[in-house]
Design a protein around this motif. Structure first.
Motif, PDB file in Angstrom:
ATOM      1  N   PRO A 141     -10.247   0.461   8.166  1.00  0.00           N
ATOM      2  CA  PRO A 141      -9.491   0.157   6.948  1.00  0.00           C
ATOM      3  C   PRO A 141      -8.490  -0.974   7.131  1.00  0.00           C
ATOM      4  N   GLN A 142      -7.872  -1.073   8.301  1.00  0.00           N
ATOM      5  CA  GLN A 142      -6.840  -2.097   8.476  1.00  0.00           C
ATOM      6  C   GLN A 142      -7.437  -3.483   8.718  1.00  0.00           C
ATOM      7  N   HIS A 143      -8.746  -3.547   8.999  1.00  0.00           N
ATOM      8  CA  HIS A 143      -9.408  -4.851   9.029  1.00  0.00           C
ATOM      9  C   HIS A 143      -9.501  -5.409   7.617  1.00  0.00           C
ATOM     10  N   PHE A 144      -9.812  -4.533   6.657  1.00  0.00           N
ATOM     11  CA  PHE A 144      -9.946  -4.968   5.273  1.00  0.00           C
ATOM     12  C   PHE A 144      -8.606  -5.056   4.564  1.00  0.00           C
ATOM     13  N   SER A 145      -7.663  -4.221   4.971  1.00  0.00           N
ATOM     14  CA  SER A 145      -6.334  -4.213   4.349  1.00  0.00           C
ATOM     15  C   SER A 145      -5.274  -4.115   5.446  1.00  0.00           C
ATOM     16  N   PRO A 146      -4.912  -5.252   6.072  1.00  0.00           N
ATOM     17  CA  PRO A 146      -3.917  -5.226   7.155  1.00  0.00           C
ATOM     18  C   PRO A 146      -2.621  -4.549   6.699  1.00  0.00           C
ATOM     19  N   GLY A 147      -2.121  -3.659   7.540  1.00  0.00           N
ATOM     20  CA  GLY A 147      -0.900  -2.937   7.189  1.00  0.00           C
ATOM     21  C   GLY A 147      -1.145  -1.670   6.407  1.00  0.00           C
ATOM     22  N   SER A 148      -2.412  -1.316   6.168  1.00  0.00           N
ATOM     23  CA  SER A 148      -2.720  -0.083   5.450  1.00  0.00           C
ATOM     24  C   SER A 148      -2.219   1.122   6.238  1.00  0.00           C
ATOM     25  N   ALA A 149      -1.813   2.167   5.510  1.00  0.00           N
ATOM     26  CA  ALA A 149      -1.402   3.408   6.167  1.00  0.00           C
ATOM     27  C   ALA A 149      -2.600   4.193   6.673  1.00  0.00           C
ATOM     28  N   MET A 150      -3.802   3.802   6.285  1.00  0.00           N
ATOM     29  CA  MET A 150      -5.019   4.464   6.750  1.00  0.00           C
ATOM     30  C   MET A 150      -5.337   3.991   8.161  1.00  0.00           C
TER      31      MET A 150
END
Length: 260
Positions: free
Chosen positions: A220-229
């Motif tokens: 998930p953080q590859h697609f949305s850096p900084g995601s809580a996931m």
């Protein structure tokens, strides 16, 4: 006979009873205690590293998964970013632990100053972003290579029955409300996973096309850096199975694939 294995979830009514009783007894245990000194919210690297070493193993941190074994704890240790407690309660729990849970008593393993510093850090956690936490704790993030190449890692249709078991085993219910899966009714970090099949985007950034949910679950953080996931270390087949389960139980008018 009631199944006592950790592979089987408690019914939701029992989760509710456990949480209600725990909170009532904890409030009674700490009633009248003043705010302990040295426990003001703090965000310093030394305490963040201490938290990562001794607490994140089971609880995880913002955007950071617990150790793999802790994902299958039953009941699972809650993510502390979603919980706000008085300092007296936090320090009491750190010092004394909690029976009938995996929470140990730290009084014989940490100094008084360390326990009070951790109390302050836990108080600050709800305001610490995943990127800030990784920086404070000295962590690096890496994405599974297969998710970086479009079309790679494809495994075909997932198995929703196996995905249901994996969804429990990887602790997804720690952060999300999931139809058909009972769990701790405490506040959630992530959104409820209802109507996933009807969403246009995952995490607000990834178009919800066939196969996209499995890719999102892997990194998930590859697609949305900084995601809580966090990155849970899912393999391609595991991600495909979990995605199949979530799409099955979250669609309009759908029912859980298998009973508890």
């Amino acid at each position: 006979m009631r199944d006592i294995s950790a592979r089987s979830q408690h019914p939701q009514w029992l989760y509710n009873l456990i949480v209600t009783g725990r909170e009532a007894l904890l409030g009674w245990q700490t009633a009248g205690l003043p705010e302990p000194k040295g426990t003001k919210p703090r965000q310093d690297p030394a305490t963040a590293r201490l938290f990562q070493r001794d607490c994140a193993t089971c609880h995880g941190g913002p955007g950071t998964a617990p150790a793999s074994f802790a994902l299958s704890l039953n009941p699972a240790a809650p993510p502390l970013s979603a919980i706000e407690r008085p300092a007296a309660e936090i320090l009491w729990l750190i010092r004394n632990g909690l029976k009938l849970s995996a929470m140990p008593a730290w009084e014989d393993h940490l100094s008084e100053a360390e326990m009070r510093a951790l109390t302050g850090f836990v108080r600050a956690l709800p305001g610490i972003s995943p990127s800030e936490y990784r920086s404070l704790a000295g962590l690096r993030w890496s994405s599974p290579e297969s998710t970086l190449r479009p079309g790679s890692g494809d495994t075909g249709p997932g198995d929703p029955v196996r995905g249901r078991r994996l969804t429990q085993g990887f602790g997804c219910r720690r952060c999300h409300l999931i139809p058909g899966l009972p769990g701790d009714p405490a506040p959630r970090i992530g959104p409820p996973l209802t109507e996933v099949a009807a969403r246009g985007y995952l995490g607000g950034v990834l178009a919800n096309q066939p196969g996209a949910l499995a890719h999102w679950l892997r990194a998930p953080q590859h697609f949305s850096p900084g995601s809580a996931m966090p990155d849970l270390g899912l393999g391609p087949r595991q991600a495909a199975d979990i995605a199949a389960f979530l799409l099955t139980v979250s669609g309009p008018g759908r029912k859980p694939t298998a009973p508890d």
